[in-house]
Design a protein around this motif. Sequence first.
Motif, short mmCIF file in Angstrom:
data_model
loop_
_atom_site.label_atom_id
_atom_site.label_comp_id
_atom_site.label_asym_id
_atom_site.label_seq_id
_atom_site.Cartn_x
_atom_site.Cartn_y
_atom_site.Cartn_z
N GLN A 183 0.84 -1.07 -0.02
CA GLN A 183 0.15 -0.01 -0.01
C GLN A 183 0.94 1.11 -0.06
OE1 GLN A 183 -3.29 -0.07 -0.37
NE2 GLN A 183 -3.00 2.18 -0.83
N ASP A 187 0.74 4.20 -2.80
CA ASP A 187 0.66 5.53 -2.37
C ASP A 187 1.77 6.43 -2.89
OD1 ASP A 187 -1.62 5.01 -0.71
OD2 ASP A 187 -0.56 5.22 0.90
N GLN A 190 0.74 6.59 -6.83
CA GLN A 190 -0.41 7.40 -6.96
C GLN A 190 -0.30 8.82 -6.60
OE1 GLN A 190 -4.05 5.17 -5.79
NE2 GLN A 190 -3.29 3.66 -6.59
N LYS A 191 0.20 9.05 -5.43
CA LYS A 191 0.38 10.32 -4.86
C LYS A 191 1.56 11.33 -5.28
CE LYS A 191 -2.45 9.19 -0.91
NZ LYS A 191 -2.55 9.00 0.63
#
Length: 222
Positions: A183, A187, A190-191
Motif C-alpha cells: 500500500q 501511495d 499514485q500520490k
Amino acid sequence: MLINLENITKSYELASQEFTVLKDVSLEIETGDFVGIMGRSGSGKSTLVNLIGFLDKKFKGNYYFEDKLVEQYTDDELSKIRNENVGFVFQNFGLIEKMTVGQNIELPLVYAGLSPKKRKELILESLEKVGLADFVNQSVKLLSGGQRQRVAIARAIVNTPKFIIADEPTGALDSKTSDEIMQLFSDLNQKSGVTIILVTHDAGLMRFCNREIRVSDGEVML
C-alpha cells in the motif's frame, strides 16, 4: 518514454557453452506506471531488472532511457545515472546494521555530494512519507521487518528517483505487513508519481499494479 527495450538478448558463456537468459525482449515502461514483473525462479526476471537498473550493460539490442541510448554512456556516467534515477528495494532490506536509520538513508545523498543541511532535510522528508518520522536516530538493529523495509523504501526515494525497482520486497514479511508495504508503494505511485517496477513470484501482489509482465524461459509475455 521512460524505459524502452528493443530486442534485448542476454547470454552467458559457461564451460565453453553459451546460455541465453533473455531472448529478444522488447517492452516499454511509461512514467507513472506500476509494473509487476512475474516469473518463476530462473525465468530471467532478475537479469531483466538488473539490466533495467543499469547494473548490466553487456547485452545485445537497444535500451533507451528517456529516449537516450544507454550503451552510449560510460560506466562512470551510468553509475551517476543509476544513483540519481533509480531506487532499489530488496527482500533482505540491504540496510547496514551498525548504522542508524538516518545514516542508512543518507548514503545516496553522500554519493550525490549534497550538503549536510540538505541531506538532513531530505532524510526527514523521506521518513515522513513512509510513516517513520520519529525514527531518524533509531538503531536499525531494533527495528521490525516491516520497519526495516520502510527504511529501505525511504532510502530508495530520498533522491527523488525516476523509478524504483522493488525485487521481492515482501518476501521476508508476514501477509499483514506485506499488504502495508504494498500500500505504501501504491501511495508513492499514485500520490507522488513514482514509477514502480515490482519483481515477484507472488500473483497476489498483482492487484496493486496497473500492468503485468510475465517472464518465462527468458521471454516476455505482455
